[in-house]
Motif scaffolding. Structure first.
Motif, PDB file in Angstrom:
ATOM      1  N   ASN A   1     -12.606 -24.135  53.588  1.00 33.54           N
ATOM      2  CA  ASN A   1     -12.168 -22.745  53.703  1.00 33.54           C
ATOM      3  C   ASN A   1     -12.575 -22.018  52.422  1.00 33.54           C
ATOM      4  O   ASN A   1     -11.802 -21.958  51.464  1.00 33.54           O
ATOM      5  CB  ASN A   1     -10.659 -22.674  53.932  1.00 33.54           C
ATOM      6  N   LEU A   2     -13.769 -21.478  52.413  1.00 30.39           N
ATOM      7  CA  LEU A   2     -14.341 -20.904  51.195  1.00 30.39           C
ATOM      8  C   LEU A   2     -13.517 -19.730  50.670  1.00 30.39           C
ATOM      9  O   LEU A   2     -13.202 -19.678  49.482  1.00 30.39           O
ATOM     10  CB  LEU A   2     -15.787 -20.468  51.459  1.00 30.39           C
ATOM     11  N   GLU A   3     -13.173 -18.811  51.520  1.00 29.66           N
ATOM     12  CA  GLU A   3     -12.434 -17.619  51.079  1.00 29.66           C
ATOM     13  C   GLU A   3     -11.100 -18.006  50.425  1.00 29.66           C
ATOM     14  O   GLU A   3     -10.749 -17.513  49.350  1.00 29.66           O
ATOM     15  CB  GLU A   3     -12.194 -16.694  52.266  1.00 29.66           C
ATOM     16  N   ASN A   4     -10.362 -18.895  51.055  1.00 30.34           N
ATOM     17  CA  ASN A   4      -9.073 -19.324  50.520  1.00 30.34           C
ATOM     18  C   ASN A   4      -9.241 -20.094  49.214  1.00 30.34           C
ATOM     19  O   ASN A   4      -8.465 -19.915  48.272  1.00 30.34           O
ATOM     20  CB  ASN A   4      -8.341 -20.183  51.557  1.00 30.34           C
ATOM     21  N   ARG A   5     -10.256 -20.930  49.136  1.00 31.28           N
ATOM     22  CA  ARG A   5     -10.478 -21.731  47.921  1.00 31.28           C
ATOM     23  C   ARG A   5     -10.825 -20.845  46.727  1.00 31.28           C
ATOM     24  O   ARG A   5     -10.317 -21.044  45.627  1.00 31.28           O
ATOM     25  CB  ARG A   5     -11.590 -22.758  48.168  1.00 31.28           C
ATOM     26  N   ILE A   6     -11.681 -19.851  46.952  1.00 32.24           N
ATOM     27  CA  ILE A   6     -12.048 -18.928  45.867  1.00 32.24           C
ATOM     28  C   ILE A   6     -10.818 -18.142  45.424  1.00 32.24           C
ATOM     29  O   ILE A   6     -10.585 -17.942  44.229  1.00 32.24           O
ATOM     30  CB  ILE A   6     -13.185 -17.976  46.306  1.00 32.24           C
ATOM     31  N   PHE A   7     -10.013 -17.700  46.382  1.00 32.02           N
ATOM     32  CA  PHE A   7      -8.774 -16.984  46.073  1.00 32.02           C
ATOM     33  C   PHE A   7      -7.867 -17.856  45.199  1.00 32.02           C
ATOM     34  O   PHE A   7      -7.328 -17.396  44.189  1.00 32.02           O
ATOM     35  CB  PHE A   7      -8.050 -16.581  47.368  1.00 32.02           C
ATOM     36  N   LYS A   8      -7.718 -19.118  45.566  1.00 25.51           N
ATOM     37  CA  LYS A   8      -6.852 -20.021  44.793  1.00 25.51           C
ATOM     38  C   LYS A   8      -7.400 -20.251  43.384  1.00 25.51           C
ATOM     39  O   LYS A   8      -6.632 -20.303  42.422  1.00 25.51           O
ATOM     40  CB  LYS A   8      -6.662 -21.339  45.535  1.00 25.51           C
ATOM     41  N   HIS A   9      -8.717 -20.387  43.254  1.00 25.93           N
ATOM     42  CA  HIS A   9      -9.309 -20.527  41.914  1.00 25.93           C
ATOM     43  C   HIS A   9      -8.987 -19.292  41.076  1.00 25.93           C
ATOM     44  O   HIS A   9      -8.551 -19.400  39.932  1.00 25.93           O
ATOM     45  CB  HIS A   9     -10.832 -20.671  42.005  1.00 25.93           C
ATOM     46  N   ASN A  10      -9.207 -18.112  41.630  1.00 24.88           N
ATOM     47  CA  ASN A  10      -9.042 -16.869  40.866  1.00 24.88           C
ATOM     48  C   ASN A  10      -7.598 -16.525  40.555  1.00 24.88           C
ATOM     49  O   ASN A  10      -7.328 -15.818  39.582  1.00 24.88           O
ATOM     50  CB  ASN A  10      -9.723 -15.707  41.587  1.00 24.88           C
ATOM     51  N   THR A  11      -6.656 -17.018  41.345  1.00 20.50           N
ATOM     52  CA  THR A  11      -5.244 -16.737  41.076  1.00 20.50           C
ATOM     53  C   THR A  11      -4.578 -17.823  40.251  1.00 20.50           C
ATOM     54  O   THR A  11      -3.399 -17.722  39.926  1.00 20.50           O
ATOM     55  CB  THR A  11      -4.460 -16.546  42.395  1.00 20.50           C
ATOM     56  N   GLY A  12      -5.311 -18.865  39.900  1.00 16.39           N
ATOM     57  CA  GLY A  12      -4.760 -19.929  39.071  1.00 16.39           C
ATOM     58  C   GLY A  12      -3.824 -20.855  39.818  1.00 16.39           C
ATOM     59  O   GLY A  12      -2.912 -21.437  39.238  1.00 16.39           O
ATOM     60  N   PHE A  13      -4.060 -21.022  41.101  1.00 15.47           N
ATOM     61  CA  PHE A  13      -3.214 -21.864  41.942  1.00 15.47           C
ATOM     62  C   PHE A  13      -3.223 -23.320  41.483  1.00 15.47           C
ATOM     63  O   PHE A  13      -2.249 -24.033  41.655  1.00 15.47           O
ATOM     64  CB  PHE A  13      -3.689 -21.759  43.402  1.00 15.47           C
ATOM     65  N   TYR A  14      -4.332 -23.751  40.905  1.00 15.13           N
ATOM     66  CA  TYR A  14      -4.469 -25.128  40.428  1.00 15.13           C
ATOM     67  C   TYR A  14      -4.488 -25.131  38.896  1.00 15.13           C
ATOM     68  O   TYR A  14      -5.539 -25.038  38.278  1.00 15.13           O
ATOM     69  CB  TYR A  14      -5.763 -25.758  40.956  1.00 15.13           C
ATOM     70  N   PRO A  15      -3.325 -25.244  38.242  1.00 16.57           N
ATOM     71  CA  PRO A  15      -3.271 -25.149  36.772  1.00 16.57           C
ATOM     72  C   PRO A  15      -4.048 -26.232  36.030  1.00 16.57           C
ATOM     73  O   PRO A  15      -4.440 -26.030  34.887  1.00 16.57           O
ATOM     74  CB  PRO A  15      -1.787 -25.235  36.436  1.00 16.57           C
ATOM     75  N   GLU A  16      -4.275 -27.369  36.654  1.00 21.12           N
ATOM     76  CA  GLU A  16      -5.002 -28.458  35.999  1.00 21.12           C
ATOM     77  C   GLU A  16      -6.512 -28.386  36.250  1.00 21.12           C
ATOM     78  O   GLU A  16      -7.266 -29.192  35.716  1.00 21.12           O
ATOM     79  CB  GLU A  16      -4.475 -29.816  36.479  1.00 21.12           C
ATOM     80  N   CYS A  17      -6.951 -27.429  37.037  1.00 22.66           N
ATOM     81  CA  CYS A  17      -8.365 -27.316  37.405  1.00 22.66           C
ATOM     82  C   CYS A  17      -9.188 -26.765  36.231  1.00 22.66           C
ATOM     83  O   CYS A  17      -8.704 -25.977  35.407  1.00 22.66           O
ATOM     84  CB  CYS A  17      -8.501 -26.392  38.621  1.00 22.66           C
ATOM     85  N   TYR A  18     -10.439 -27.170  36.169  1.00 17.84           N
ATOM     86  CA  TYR A  18     -11.385 -26.714  35.152  1.00 17.84           C
ATOM     87  C   TYR A  18     -11.423 -25.191  35.051  1.00 17.84           C
ATOM     88  O   TYR A  18     -11.561 -24.630  33.969  1.00 17.84           O
ATOM     89  CB  TYR A  18     -12.782 -27.261  35.501  1.00 17.84           C
ATOM     90  N   THR A  19     -11.293 -24.524  36.179  1.00 16.55           N
ATOM     91  CA  THR A  19     -11.454 -23.066  36.216  1.00 16.55           C
ATOM     92  C   THR A  19     -10.221 -22.299  35.754  1.00 16.55           C
ATOM     93  O   THR A  19     -10.313 -21.099  35.504  1.00 16.55           O
ATOM     94  CB  THR A  19     -11.799 -22.604  37.649  1.00 16.55           C
ATOM     95  N   PHE A  20      -9.085 -22.947  35.631  1.00  7.51           N
ATOM     96  CA  PHE A  20      -7.826 -22.236  35.352  1.00  7.51           C
ATOM     97  C   PHE A  20      -7.907 -21.351  34.110  1.00  7.51           C
ATOM     98  O   PHE A  20      -7.512 -20.189  34.147  1.00  7.51           O
ATOM     99  CB  PHE A  20      -6.668 -23.236  35.210  1.00  7.51           C
ATOM    100  N   LYS A  21      -8.417 -21.879  33.016  1.00  8.56           N
ATOM    101  CA  LYS A  21      -8.501 -21.116  31.766  1.00  8.56           C
ATOM    102  C   LYS A  21      -9.826 -20.379  31.618  1.00  8.56           C
ATOM    103  O   LYS A  21     -10.105 -19.797  30.580  1.00  8.56           O
ATOM    104  CB  LYS A  21      -8.295 -22.044  30.567  1.00  8.56           C
TER     105      LYS A  21
END
Length: 98
Positions: A23-43
């Motif tokens: 689900n590309l749209e949802n995944r990008i949304f989650k990256h940009n909103t910081g849904f995954y605090p441990e993810c590389y993209t969070f900071k």
């Protein structure tokens, strides 16, 4: 048929993040909103979707994601820019040092 996506994000620090999702749209949304605090993209937000491709086989998508993650920055940028002819010449080569 459920599609899978391999995607590349450009992070605010100029690095790239490669991922796979169904689900590309949802995944990008989650990256940009910081849904995954441990993810590389969070900071490294905000993020920009710079490339994606669709797959009908999730297993093939996972293989391609792993392959792209090993690529050099220059090779990823060739893919992002659609310079497909350059991809083969940008493969990393290992030479013995004397």
């Amino acid at each position: 048929m459920k599609l899978s996506y391999v995607y590349i994000l450009r992070c605010s620090d100029g690095t790239y993040y490669t991922g796979v999702t169904t689900n590309l749209e949802n995944r990008i949304f989650k990256h940009n909103t910081g849904f995954y605090p441990e993810c590389y993209t969070f900071k490294r937000r905000p993020l920009e979707l710079v490339f994606y491709c669709e797959f009908t086989d999730v297993n093939l998508a996972i293989v391609k994601e792993k392959q792209i993650k090993k690529w050099s920055r220059v090779k990823k940028e060739a893919l992002i820019n659609g310079d497909f002819d350059s991809l083969i010449n940008l493969a990393k080569k290992k030479f013995d040092r004397y």
